[in-house]
Design a protein around this motif. Structure first.
Motif, PDB file in Angstrom:
ATOM      1  N   PRO A  21       0.788  -1.213   0.176  1.00 50.18           N
ATOM      2  CA  PRO A  21       0.058  -0.011  -0.280  1.00 50.18           C
ATOM      3  C   PRO A  21       1.079   1.340  -0.125  1.00 50.18           C
ATOM      4  CG  PRO A  21      -0.006  -1.033   2.296  1.00 50.18           C
ATOM      5  CD  PRO A  21       0.608  -2.121   1.312  1.00 50.18           C
ATOM      6  N   ILE A  22       0.257   2.373  -0.671  1.00 48.89           N
ATOM      7  CA  ILE A  22       0.842   3.722  -0.491  1.00 48.89           C
ATOM      8  C   ILE A  22       0.021   4.188   0.578  1.00 48.89           C
ATOM      9  CG2 ILE A  22       1.301   5.796  -1.742  1.00 48.89           C
ATOM     10  CD1 ILE A  22       1.583   4.185  -4.196  1.00 48.89           C
ATOM     11  N   GLY A  23       0.486   4.666   1.578  1.00 49.27           N
ATOM     12  CA  GLY A  23      -0.284   5.048   2.537  1.00 49.27           C
ATOM     13  C   GLY A  23       0.238   6.377   3.281  1.00 49.27           C
ATOM     14  N   GLY A  24       1.061   7.224   2.631  1.00 47.34           N
ATOM     15  CA  GLY A  24       1.220   8.358   3.018  1.00 47.34           C
ATOM     16  C   GLY A  24       1.811   9.371   2.009  1.00 47.34           C
ATOM     17  N   CYS A  25       1.639  10.675   2.210  1.00 48.62           N
ATOM     18  CA  CYS A  25       2.064  11.568   0.961  1.00 48.62           C
ATOM     19  C   CYS A  25       2.119  13.088   1.541  1.00 48.62           C
ATOM     20  CB  CYS A  25       1.041  11.606  -0.108  1.00 48.62           C
ATOM     21  SG  CYS A  25       1.455  12.799  -1.580  1.00 48.62           S
ATOM     22  N   LEU A  26       3.196  13.717   1.704  1.00 49.73           N
ATOM     23  CA  LEU A  26       3.550  15.073   1.867  1.00 49.73           C
ATOM     24  C   LEU A  26       4.517  15.811   0.844  1.00 49.73           C
ATOM     25  CD1 LEU A  26       4.459  13.837   5.295  1.00 49.73           C
ATOM     26  CD2 LEU A  26       2.677  15.458   5.310  1.00 49.73           C
ATOM     27  N   GLY A  27       4.107  17.046   0.923  1.00 49.51           N
ATOM     28  CA  GLY A  27       5.306  17.938  -0.086  1.00 49.51           C
ATOM     29  C   GLY A  27       6.442  17.758   0.730  1.00 49.51           C
ATOM     30  N   ASP A  28       7.563  17.818   0.160  1.00 48.46           N
ATOM     31  CA  ASP A  28       8.888  17.592   0.538  1.00 48.46           C
ATOM     32  C   ASP A  28       9.106  18.318   2.140  1.00 48.46           C
ATOM     33  OD1 ASP A  28       9.128  20.177  -0.669  1.00 48.46           O
ATOM     34  OD2 ASP A  28      10.792  19.135  -2.012  1.00 48.46           O
ATOM     35  N   GLN A  29       8.943  19.735   1.768  1.00 46.28           N
ATOM     36  CA  GLN A  29       9.276  20.540   3.242  1.00 46.28           C
ATOM     37  C   GLN A  29       8.339  20.135   4.502  1.00 46.28           C
ATOM     38  OE1 GLN A  29      11.779  21.850   2.958  1.00 46.28           O
ATOM     39  NE2 GLN A  29      11.959  21.373   0.727  1.00 46.28           N
ATOM     40  N   GLN A  30       6.952  20.011   4.330  1.00 47.86           N
ATOM     41  CA  GLN A  30       5.979  19.564   5.309  1.00 47.86           C
ATOM     42  C   GLN A  30       6.456  18.091   5.818  1.00 47.86           C
ATOM     43  OE1 GLN A  30       5.058  20.911   2.539  1.00 47.86           O
ATOM     44  NE2 GLN A  30       3.183  22.201   2.837  1.00 47.86           N
ATOM     45  N   ALA A  31       6.847  17.279   4.724  1.00 46.25           N
ATOM     46  CA  ALA A  31       7.617  15.931   5.161  1.00 46.25           C
ATOM     47  C   ALA A  31       8.793  16.099   6.147  1.00 46.25           C
ATOM     48  CB  ALA A  31       7.948  14.915   3.898  1.00 46.25           C
ATOM     49  N   ALA A  32       9.678  17.130   5.774  1.00 41.72           N
ATOM     50  CA  ALA A  32      10.681  17.242   6.899  1.00 41.72           C
ATOM     51  C   ALA A  32      10.154  17.759   8.145  1.00 41.72           C
ATOM     52  CB  ALA A  32      11.652  18.230   6.125  1.00 41.72           C
ATOM     53  N   LEU A  33       9.167  18.382   8.088  1.00 40.71           N
ATOM     54  CA  LEU A  33       8.613  19.104   9.389  1.00 40.71           C
ATOM     55  C   LEU A  33       8.248  17.895  10.170  1.00 40.71           C
ATOM     56  CD1 LEU A  33       7.618  21.853  10.670  1.00 40.71           C
ATOM     57  CD2 LEU A  33       5.593  21.132  10.053  1.00 40.71           C
ATOM     58  N   VAL A  34       7.445  16.740   9.512  1.00 47.91           N
ATOM     59  CA  VAL A  34       6.906  15.584  10.327  1.00 47.91           C
ATOM     60  C   VAL A  34       8.161  14.727  10.718  1.00 47.91           C
ATOM     61  CG1 VAL A  34       5.712  13.427   9.769  1.00 47.91           C
ATOM     62  CG2 VAL A  34       4.860  15.538   9.267  1.00 47.91           C
TER      63      VAL A  34
END
Length: 512
Positions: free
Chosen positions: A248-261
């Motif tokens: 499954p593909i279970g997560g998606c974030l723009g790269d800068q938001q992904a770094a925040l997470v």
């Protein structure tokens, strides 16, 4: 930490100059990965394009190579619980809904061709560049996806014809990749975009998390086909083919938001800065959006499942790591990006040299698309070591400008800054950053935090991690803290020189 039946979680990190697929364990440690660069296209000064199929093929190649490495280590792809995706934001793809084919090369986020488009659009409203800010949290600039698509409609007949015939599909990179990974045209691929990517198009209402009809009409996009907006952490579909078929593909974030997470900035007032191709600082402001009075962006930080979204203030620097590539590829004064640190460390300061890396304008908090790259303070004493150090300092000065604006908007001065990205590997650069900010700079040992952020989103969706408390234990060991070594007077003196240099970069592109 709760013991999981699956051993690994995967992350696709599709960046501006390279793609990687990273496999993490439950502690957030990297098990293995594969990375590859892909071709950049510069058809005119200030223009940057990608072939959308290059992006897709780089993802597929990285997955296959990383899985092969996992097998060689005795692992098995069936042990991967799910895959998260993080991607370069704002990069814009126009494609035909009937054929699935791109109608034009992807226009990259840093592309500056839309200056005239921005002025034309701003003139339509009494609010000028802030015409849509109450809806989408963003000013009209060359940066965002909606402006890039408007340029295509004005200059690319194939795109205009597709809109007129109601077959124009507009998306950011996440939608393009998920669609193809889940089957594409032949096998009913999934058409989704997460709230963080949607918030960068200028077409989403950041209060309702829905496409804004007012924004669509403002741009003249009536009849356009848009993906479904979804949470950043949810199961969207399964990979259709290849070594990870059925995962499954279970997560998606723009790269800068992904770094925040990935930096686990889950509390109000926590912030991170990513030193990548560009430089991006995000400041968590909680569950209510804060509109900036100081040139910052209001954006979605993340949304996990059906929980309320978190918002962030963001400041963006167009050129950071790419300035090192410029020294290597355009000037030839270094053979490798790492050589910048060696050169810069040979001098104690820049001897008065400032390098404003405004190759295609300046982003937050300046928002000057007429600025261009400028080196000030050159003398016969100047050598390439001074220029190398000035290149590192350029990113750090711009981060200070953003942080000052964030402190003013939030009313809660930041007490430390979490950092990641390629340039954060440089101890010298991070020490310069701490000196210029006057607060500690906090760097994790494992700095693939962008990939980790998308892995966390997928891990929460698939049950690989049970909850946020389990995630807090991820990637906590061996952090490095850089403390300022200069006083306030020296800091102010250096920053005054930077502001003078910035003022001299203005106005060079007025004829474009």
């Amino acid at each position: 930490m709760t013991k999981m039946t699956k051993k690994y979680i995967g992350a696709i990190d599709q960046g501006t100059t390279s793609t990687r697929f990273v496999i993490f364990d439950e502690r957030g440690a990297i098990v293995t990965y594969h990375q590859m660069e892909f071709e950049q296209h510069y058809p005119h000064p200030g223009w940057v394009e990608h072939d959308p199929y290059d992006l897709l093929e780089s993802v597929q190649t990285c997955i296959e190579h990383a899985v092969r490495k996992l097998k060689a280590m005795g692992g098995d792809p069936s042990d991967i619980a799910g895959v998260g995706l993080t991607n370069q934001r704002e990069t814009t793809i126009a494609w035909d809904s009937q054929t699935g084919e791109p109608l034009y090369p992807a226009i990259v986020w840093s592309d500056g061709r839309t200056s005239a488009t921005v002025k034309k659009m701003a003139a339509q409203s009494k609010q000028g560049i802030n015409a849509l800010q109450p809806i989408c949290g963003l000013p009209l600039t060359t940066y965002f996806s909606g402006v890039k698509l408007r340029w295509m409609l004005d200059h690319v007949p194939e795109v205009k014809a597709a809109l007129d015939e109601r077959r124009l599909r507009f998306s950011t990179v996440d939608t393009w990749l998920i669609y193809h990974l889940t089957g594409g045209m032949k096998h009913n691929g999934i058409l989704v975009t997460d709230v963080t990517n949607a918030s960068r198009t200028m077409l989403m209402n950041i209060h309702t998390m829905e496409w804004s009809q007012e924004a669509i009409e403002f741009f003249g996009f009536q009849g356009i086909q848009l993906a479904q907006i979804v949470s950043s952490s949810d199961i969207y579909g399964e990979i259709h083919s290849g070594s990870l078929e059925g995962v499954p593909i279970g997560g998606c974030l723009g790269d800068q938001q992904a770094a925040l997470v990935g930096q686990k900035c889950f509390e109000i007032g926590e912030a991170k800065n990513t030193f990548g191709t560009g430089c991006f600082m995000l400041f968590n402001v909680g569950h209510e959006p804060v509109l900036s009075s100081n040139g910052l962006l209001t954006t979605i930080a993340y949304q996990f499942g059906k929980n309320r979204p978190a918002y962030a203030l963001e400041g963006s620097v167009a050129v950071a790591g790419s300035s090192l590539q410029w020294l290597r590829d355009n000037l030839g004064i270094i053979a490798d990006a790492k050589e910048v640190n060696t050169l810069a460390a040979q001098v104690e300061d820049t001897a008065g040299v400032y390098f404003v890396t405004a190759f295609a304008g300046l982003f937050a908090p300046y928002w000057r698309d007429d600025a261009r790259g400028t080196i000030c303070g050159l003398t016969q004493y100047t050598n390439r070591s001074h220029i190398a150090r000035a290149t590192l300092e350029a990113a750090c000065y711009q981060v200070k400008a953003i942080l000052d604006a964030m402190n003013a908007d939030s009313g809660h001065p930041l007490r430390s800054l979490k950092v990641d990205g390629g340039m954060s590997n440089s101890d010298l650069c991070m020490q310069i950053q701490a000196d210029l900010l006057g607060i500690p700079v906090d760097r994790p040992a494992m700095r693939e935090t962008t990939a980790l952020g998308s892995a966390i989103a997928a891990g929460l969706a698939t049950g690989f991690w049970s909850d946020i408390e389990a995630v807090r234990q991820v990637n906590t060991e061996n952090r490095t803290i850089f403390q300022s070594k200069i006083d306030e007077a020296r800091r102010n003196e250096l920053y005054h020189g930077w502001k003078e240099a910035v003022s001299r970069s203005y106005g060079w592109a007025v004829q474009e």
